[in-house]
Design an enzyme around this catalytic site. Sequence first.
Site, PDB file in Angstrom:
ATOM      1  N   SER A 415     -49.078 -31.141   5.187  1.00  0.00           N
ATOM      2  CA  SER A 415     -49.027 -31.219   3.761  1.00  0.00           C
ATOM      3  C   SER A 415     -47.559 -32.825   3.776  1.00  0.00           C
ATOM      4  O   SER A 415     -47.027 -32.113   4.705  1.00  0.00           O
ATOM      5  CB  SER A 415     -48.166 -29.897   3.255  1.00  0.00           C
ATOM      6  OG  SER A 415     -49.285 -28.969   3.078  1.00  0.00           O
ATOM      7  N   CYS A 587     -46.683 -22.596  -0.624  1.00  0.00           N
ATOM      8  CA  CYS A 587     -47.635 -22.740   0.993  1.00  0.00           C
ATOM      9  C   CYS A 587     -46.943 -22.333   2.147  1.00  0.00           C
ATOM     10  O   CYS A 587     -45.539 -21.398   2.476  1.00  0.00           O
ATOM     11  CB  CYS A 587     -46.689 -24.895   0.850  1.00  0.00           C
ATOM     12  SG  CYS A 587     -47.661 -25.365   2.321  1.00  0.00           S
ATOM     13  N   ASP A 632     -51.183 -24.038  -1.329  1.00  0.00           N
ATOM     14  CA  ASP A 632     -51.485 -24.854   0.057  1.00  0.00           C
ATOM     15  C   ASP A 632     -51.352 -24.237   1.375  1.00  0.00           C
ATOM     16  O   ASP A 632     -49.708 -24.511   1.766  1.00  0.00           O
ATOM     17  CB  ASP A 632     -50.535 -25.982  -0.437  1.00  0.00           C
ATOM     18  CG  ASP A 632     -50.835 -27.135   0.878  1.00  0.00           C
ATOM     19  OD1 ASP A 632     -51.682 -27.160   1.743  1.00  0.00           O
ATOM     20  OD2 ASP A 632     -50.130 -28.468   1.069  1.00  0.00           O
ATOM     21  N   TRP A 634     -52.370 -22.172   5.097  1.00  0.00           N
ATOM     22  CA  TRP A 634     -53.708 -22.172   6.095  1.00  0.00           C
ATOM     23  C   TRP A 634     -53.153 -21.059   7.380  1.00  0.00           C
ATOM     24  O   TRP A 634     -52.164 -20.659   6.637  1.00  0.00           O
ATOM     25  CB  TRP A 634     -52.971 -23.432   7.388  1.00  0.00           C
ATOM     26  CG  TRP A 634     -51.694 -23.120   7.371  1.00  0.00           C
ATOM     27  CD1 TRP A 634     -50.898 -23.066   8.434  1.00  0.00           C
ATOM     28  CD2 TRP A 634     -50.734 -24.051   6.628  1.00  0.00           C
ATOM     29  NE1 TRP A 634     -49.354 -22.450   9.021  1.00  0.00           N
ATOM     30  CE2 TRP A 634     -49.107 -23.648   7.674  1.00  0.00           C
ATOM     31  CE3 TRP A 634     -50.350 -25.596   5.646  1.00  0.00           C
ATOM     32  CZ2 TRP A 634     -47.865 -24.388   6.739  1.00  0.00           C
ATOM     33  CZ3 TRP A 634     -49.196 -25.591   5.250  1.00  0.00           C
ATOM     34  CH2 TRP A 634     -47.850 -25.227   6.015  1.00  0.00           C
TER      35      TRP A 634
END
Length: 635
Positions: A415, A587, A632, A634
Amino acid sequence: MGCVFSLPEDRRYAAERAPTTRETSFIEKMKKTGKNIIVFYGSQTGTGEEFANRLSKDAQRYGMKGMAADPEEYEMGELSRLSEIPNSLAIFCMATYGEGDPTDNAQDFYDWLQENDDEDLSGLNYTVFALGNKTYEHYNAMGKYVDKRLEELGAKRIFDLGLGDDDGNLEEDFVSWREQFWPAVCEHFGVEALGDESSIRQYVVKEHTDINMNKVYTGEIGRLQSFEVQKPPFDAKNPFLAPVTVNRRLNKAGDRHLMHLELDITGSKIRYESGDHVAVFPTNDSALVNKLGQLLGVDLDVVISLNNLDEESNKKHPFPCPTTYRTALTHYLDITQSPRTNVLYELAQYASDPKDQENMRKMASSSPEGKALYQSWVLDSCRSIIHILEDMPSLQPPIDHLCELLPRLQARYYSIASSSKVHPNSIHICAVVVEYKTKTGRTNKGVATNWLKNKLVTDNGHKSTVPMYIRKSQFRLPFKATNPVIMIGPGTGIAPFMGFIQERGWLKQQGKEVGETVMYFGCRHKNEDYLYQEELEEAEKTGVLTELNVAFSRDQEHKVYVQHHLKKNKENIWKLVNSENAHIYICGDARNMAKDVQAAFYEITEELGGMTRTQATDYVKKLMTKGRYSQDVWS
């Protein structure tokens, strides 16, 4: 997103890689080459493509002929014509990317499926294997959509949708599905398995003894010598070599290494927006490459090409050729991930000790003890191909077969931690170096983060460069600057918010009216890993950040995380979200943090909105569909 072939530049590179007339009709190609099974893949990180290749190879074992195909390269409107080929079948290996989106190479196919309601696919036999990850909200959305949509258009599903979960064991999910899939295909078409369990080579090696070295790939991704002569536009097939201008450690103490890098994109014509991702192409550690050469007892500097035995295939080579083994193992192949079971299966024949041979075949089988052995000996022990060769000295595969089987080394996405309004010629990255001890007592190091850590600004008087391109994302500041934003980003999840904060500050300087800007950050210890502390406190002082909440998880007896701060400030959160149209951004880690934060929003909505849990869940889901709750994340 899926417009790789719309670029005139790209056409030129394609021409250098393949015959001048690119066959876009898969029907014609199948007829010409006697194929009856086509395996389309939607792949972002290469696994979907890998599975598609394995399935097309499998077809041979059943006396059929298969080909793997990238939907972006073919006219997908031809699916209705597949019935012209007797005993034909289309298999779709579809990965889901981002927030339930198609992968870049399947975007056009996805649009086509959505737009063509009157398409008649009644002659099409199909099956779908989906690749996803349960920690994400939209688990396997793309595979499920393709499976459902093809049926709606009249196609015949000949085997159930397979769901692969990368949070669990994707390889095992695939092997188990495939184990049941082929007998169903045999039954459907009335064919017998040939019982050919031998290894089937896809490529043949050719050594080049007197080649002009200007014709040899040295790490380029697309066009030969594209790293010497750089020409825009820059994208996944033509990355830009960005000089590193800053590389500093962010944390003040502790045993981890968190870093901030700045890449210079001056003169590249590259544009980006806050919230986008930068993709970088890392290289493997040269010590590991040398180790592999030693274990296999080969000269890594031989110039070779691996040529496809199927001359009609679009994929002439598994990686750019001609090149050296050293370049292939450094730039093009993934030598550190745990190998999938098909690699073990195909390499088993090269073990001189029958016990090793048996164990390798067992791990690739679908028997419970085989699966358990693969799980413990390969996956849980984090063994790479290097570790396997070290621990099985009798295993001596030819290097060309190993290179054929190893997956491609993939680009890594980060990012972007800057705003192009403030830094038009610079892209910032914030990352943590991955390094951990395995059960076998080895130290494994993350490929990309260790490579980035060593990208010193000047290395022996040379500038360090990073091959990169931009991937657009849906993670965007509100169109109206007056909308409040709530940003939640613990650890390196702070990255996109540094860009957001810079942008909101810039808007304020332009004299725009800017809504409340609220930040929730979290780290372990205030005096160790409080990332960007000076910048955040400065933003709070100047009023760019209207509120800065920081959770230091380990600075007191009990752990305190961002979600605890959210609940503590529930009244203000609810006012911003419910009355003032705030946009929420999350995020970082998907597995725990994003789930816990979502649960906190459910609780706040339930309590302050006077709703039942079901209503609260619907309320938050509605924010997602409206684009006011973006993630966003992961895992």
